[in-house]
Design a protein around this motif. Structure first.
Motif, short mmCIF file in Angstrom:
data_model
loop_
_atom_site.label_atom_id
_atom_site.label_comp_id
_atom_site.label_asym_id
_atom_site.label_seq_id
_atom_site.Cartn_x
_atom_site.Cartn_y
_atom_site.Cartn_z
N ALA A 24 0.85 -1.19 0.00
CA ALA A 24 0.00 0.00 0.00
C ALA A 24 0.88 1.24 0.00
CB ALA A 24 -0.91 0.01 1.23
N GLY A 25 0.54 2.19 -0.86
CA GLY A 25 1.23 3.48 -0.88
C GLY A 25 0.28 4.55 -0.36
N ILE A 26 0.74 5.31 0.61
CA ILE A 26 -0.08 6.38 1.18
C ILE A 26 0.66 7.71 1.04
CG2 ILE A 26 -1.26 7.25 3.25
CD1 ILE A 26 -1.14 4.45 4.42
N TYR A 27 -0.07 8.72 0.56
CA TYR A 27 0.49 10.07 0.51
C TYR A 27 -0.41 10.97 1.33
CZ TYR A 27 2.44 14.45 -1.29
OH TYR A 27 3.04 15.69 -1.39
N SER A 28 0.19 11.70 2.26
CA SER A 28 -0.60 12.69 3.00
C SER A 28 0.04 14.05 2.81
CB SER A 28 -0.64 12.35 4.48
OG SER A 28 -1.23 13.43 5.19
N CYS A 29 -0.79 15.05 2.52
CA CYS A 29 -0.27 16.41 2.46
C CYS A 29 0.24 16.77 3.85
CB CYS A 29 -1.34 17.40 2.04
SG CYS A 29 -1.92 17.08 0.37
N GLY A 30 1.47 17.28 3.88
CA GLY A 30 2.06 17.64 5.16
C GLY A 30 1.85 19.11 5.46
N LEU A 31 2.78 19.67 6.18
CA LEU A 31 2.61 21.05 6.64
C LEU A 31 3.34 22.04 5.74
CD1 LEU A 31 3.33 20.83 10.46
CD2 LEU A 31 1.11 20.84 9.31
N THR A 32 2.81 23.26 5.72
CA THR A 32 3.60 24.38 5.26
C THR A 32 4.35 24.84 6.50
OG1 THR A 32 1.92 24.96 3.66
CG2 THR A 32 3.51 26.68 4.22
N VAL A 33 5.67 24.70 6.46
CA VAL A 33 6.44 24.87 7.70
C VAL A 33 6.76 26.35 7.95
CG1 VAL A 33 7.36 22.58 8.15
CG2 VAL A 33 8.36 23.90 6.31
N TYR A 34 5.74 27.09 8.39
CA TYR A 34 5.93 28.52 8.67
C TYR A 34 5.51 28.89 10.07
CZ TYR A 34 0.93 29.62 8.33
OH TYR A 34 -0.42 29.70 8.56
N ASN A 35 5.04 27.89 10.85
CA ASN A 35 4.56 28.19 12.19
C ASN A 35 4.46 26.85 12.94
OD1 ASN A 35 3.49 29.50 14.39
ND2 ASN A 35 1.97 30.63 13.18
N TYR A 36 4.21 26.94 14.26
CA TYR A 36 3.99 25.71 15.02
C TYR A 36 2.69 25.07 14.57
CZ TYR A 36 7.66 27.59 18.01
OH TYR A 36 8.84 28.10 18.48
N ALA A 37 2.64 23.75 14.60
CA ALA A 37 1.45 23.03 14.14
C ALA A 37 0.34 23.16 15.18
CB ALA A 37 1.78 21.56 13.94
N HIS A 38 -0.89 23.38 14.69
CA HIS A 38 -2.00 23.40 15.65
C HIS A 38 -2.57 22.00 15.80
CE1 HIS A 38 -5.11 23.39 12.51
NE2 HIS A 38 -4.55 24.45 11.94
N VAL A 39 -3.43 21.82 16.81
CA VAL A 39 -3.89 20.45 17.10
C VAL A 39 -4.70 19.86 15.95
CG1 VAL A 39 -3.80 20.63 19.62
CG2 VAL A 39 -5.90 21.24 18.43
N GLY A 40 -5.33 20.71 15.13
CA GLY A 40 -6.07 20.21 13.97
C GLY A 40 -5.12 19.57 12.95
N ASN A 41 -4.04 20.26 12.62
CA ASN A 41 -3.01 19.70 11.72
C ASN A 41 -2.50 18.38 12.27
OD1 ASN A 41 -1.38 22.92 11.47
ND2 ASN A 41 -2.78 21.99 9.99
N MET A 42 -2.16 18.40 13.55
CA MET A 42 -1.51 17.23 14.14
C MET A 42 -2.47 16.06 14.20
SD MET A 42 1.60 18.05 14.39
CE MET A 42 2.27 16.58 15.14
N ARG A 43 -3.74 16.33 14.46
CA ARG A 43 -4.69 15.21 14.53
C ARG A 43 -4.75 14.51 13.18
NH1 ARG A 43 -10.15 14.13 13.39
NH2 ARG A 43 -10.99 12.46 14.68
N SER A 44 -4.86 15.29 12.12
CA SER A 44 -4.92 14.70 10.78
C SER A 44 -3.67 13.86 10.49
CB SER A 44 -5.09 15.83 9.75
OG SER A 44 -4.96 15.33 8.45
N LEU A 45 -2.49 14.40 10.82
CA LEU A 45 -1.26 13.68 10.50
C LEU A 45 -1.07 12.46 11.39
CD1 LEU A 45 0.94 16.79 9.72
CD2 LEU A 45 0.14 15.06 8.11
N ILE A 46 -1.47 12.56 12.65
CA ILE A 46 -1.39 11.40 13.55
C ILE A 46 -2.34 10.30 13.04
CG2 ILE A 46 -2.08 10.59 15.87
CD1 ILE A 46 0.74 11.78 15.80
N TRP A 47 -3.49 10.72 12.50
CA TRP A 47 -4.42 9.72 11.97
C TRP A 47 -3.82 8.98 10.77
CZ3 TRP A 47 -8.10 6.37 12.29
CH2 TRP A 47 -9.02 6.45 13.34
N PHE A 48 -3.20 9.70 9.85
CA PHE A 48 -2.64 8.98 8.69
C PHE A 48 -1.45 8.11 9.11
CE2 PHE A 48 -5.38 12.04 6.59
CZ PHE A 48 -6.11 11.14 5.83
N ASP A 49 -0.72 8.57 10.11
CA ASP A 49 0.35 7.73 10.66
C ASP A 49 -0.25 6.46 11.26
OD1 ASP A 49 2.85 6.92 11.88
OD2 ASP A 49 2.12 7.77 13.75
N PHE A 50 -1.38 6.61 11.95
CA PHE A 50 -2.03 5.45 12.54
C PHE A 50 -2.58 4.51 11.45
CE2 PHE A 50 -6.14 3.53 13.87
CZ PHE A 50 -5.58 2.47 14.57
#
Ligand code: ZN
Length: 485
Positions: A24-50
């Motif tokens: 399986a190949g998974i691609y998730s859009c990551g962050l635009t690295v211009y600020n600290y990540a908010h919990v909404g960003n992190m929830r989405s990325l933690i979900w795709f990691d899970f």
């Protein structure tokens, strides 16, 4: 295997059939690295990691790719505000994001491509789109011509007319159609720029994801993920670019979108200024409790951020952690180790308890984590009933507790919870409580009841509940049984 996922494109839950069997190949859009990540960003990325971890647990060989957008207007703005270079901005916030990921028990993706590392690939793709008639140059800018790509709008299910009416459109004198989007931006004074056939400039935002996803996963890869706010225009544009350029479809077989985190009545977004940074939450709650909060409800659901939701998650997580401690205390040397690697590729040999089966049934069904968490709570409720008899030496209870604890460690391990940091703390706590109880015992032995009561009061004040039994003093912290002296 019968894993089903909700595909945004098909608007329903469908069986997951990967392009290459067993992979399986998974691609998730990551962050635009211009600020600290908010919990909404992190929830989405933690979900795709899970999701990646879960698919691997189910026997798939997974490649997970997530990009860093490290060239963007917001980065340039931020560099001006902080008085540092854009490179320093992206280095600072990339590091901060990686620290947050670790604190939340996430693993880094297998490939983490950066936009600035792929400028040449993007220029080549943009030239390809011009050559095929899907893009045009105007005034050193290059635009994608949405009217040339027939299926434009198929992901969000909207026609060009709907979009025109519904979206705030960036006006630009060099565009042919108001919805045409930028592939290449002509350089402005003082901004980072690269040479190109259209003059110095930088790529538009969308092209990097099409180019990097295909480069690392190939056309027709399996799962494309991101927050639901990216469906339009970003993901719609990714599809248009990739399918127009390569002339085949689909770009991705399944589109999975994570729900937004809401605060009060509004979506959490940096541009609205109503954000809670992941790092601020992590200062107040253990990482695994925050992870519990993020994963306990389906990735697709909208979740509301509140202190009470975090507190509830923290307490539920504590019940799990306390169970593990109590089982370890009761089982001593028979305490099972967490299984490595975590693997359940087939439905055979799921163990006698049924909890593993319930957990898998739930997660195979579009990652229904609420039910999977409920299965673990049920396991913990039943397991807790065996702690005391196991401690008394009841062989049947011990055997069942070993089985349940083995299943517990497997399932919480899949969720990325190891209880390790807190474990060393709780060992220390147990040692200190027991040392104080020893002092209390000695005070009682010499009939110094005032001293014995003072020690007991101090422990009670700290939340340690003591019960004197014929077998000695039993103690626990708060609600959960922690130890028996
Ligand atoms: Zn993207």
């Amino acid at each position: 295997m019968a894993i089903r996922v909700h595909d945004t494109m098909k608007r329903q839950v469908v069986p997951l059939e990967t392009r290459d069997p067993g992979r399986a190949g998974i691609y998730s859009c990551g962050l635009t690295v211009y600020n600290y990540a908010h919990v909404g960003n992190m929830r989405s990325l933690i979900w795709f990691d899970f999701i990646r971890t879960y698919l691997a647990y189910r026997g798939l060989n997974v490649t997970f790719v997530m990009n860093y957008t490290d060239v963007d207007d917001k980065i340039i703005e931020r560099a001006k505000v902080e008085g540092i270079t854009p490179e320093a901005v992206t280095a600072k916030y990339t590091k901060a994001f990686e620290d947050d990921m670790v604190a939340l028990g996430g693993r880094m993706p297998d490939v983490v491509p950066r936009a600035t590392g792929h400028i040449g690939d993007m220029i080549e793709a943009i030239q390809g789109l011009i050559d095929k008639g899907f893009a045009y140059e105007s005034d050193h800018n290059v635009w994608f011509a949405v009217e040339k790509f027939g299926p434009y709008g198929k992901l969000s299910g909207r026609s060009l007319e709907d979009m025109r009416a519904g979206e705030r459109i960036e006006p630009h004198p060099s565009k042919h159609h108001p919805l045409d989007f930028s592939l290449w931006k002509a350089a402005k004074e003082g901004e980072p720029a690269w040479d190109s056939p259209w003059g110095p400039g930088r790529p538009g935002w969308h092209i990097e994801c099409s180019v990097m996803a295909v480069k690392y996963l190939g056309m027709g890869f399996d799962i494309h993920g991101g927050g639901s706010d990216l469906i339009f225009p970003h993901h719609e544009n990714e599809i248009a670019q990739a399918e127009a350029l390569y002339g085949t479809e689909p770009f991705a077989r399944y589109w999975l979108h994570a729900g937004m985190v809401q605060m009060e009545a509004e979506k959490m977004s940096k541009s609205l200024g109503n954000v809670v940074l992941a790092r601020d939450v992590l200062e107040r709650y253990p990482g695994e409790s925050v992870r519990y909060w993020m994963l306990q409800s389906s990735y697709r659901s909208q979740v509301v951020f509140s202190e009470s939701a975090l507190n509830d998650a923290n307490q539920s997580y504590e019940r799990w952690r306390t169970f593990k401690q109590a089982a370890a205390h009761a089982l001593g040397d028979e305490m099972p180790a967490a299984p490595e690697p975590l693997l359940r590729p087939t439905d055979d040999e799921l163990g006698p308890t049924g909890y593993v089966q319930s957990f898998i049934d739930a997660l195979d069904d579009d990652f229904n984590s609420a039910e999977a968490f409920a299965a673990i709570h049920e396991l913990v409720r039943e397991g807790n009933k065996r702690i005391e008899p196991a401690q008394r030496g009841d062989a049947g209870a011990r055997e069942e507790l070993v089985e349940m604890t083995t299943a517990f460690l497997e399932l919480t391990g899949v969720l990325g919870m190891r209880f390790t940091v807190e474990e060393s703390d709780s060992e220390l706590i147990a040692g200190l409580v027991e040392a104080m109880l020893d002092l209390r015992e000695r005070a009682r032995a010499r009939k110094d009841f005032a001293e014995a009561d003072a020690i007991r009061d101090k422990l009670t004040e700290l939340g340690v509940v003591i019960e004197d039994t014929a077998a000695g003093a039993r103690w626990r912290v708060g609600q959960g049984v922690v130890g028996v002296d």
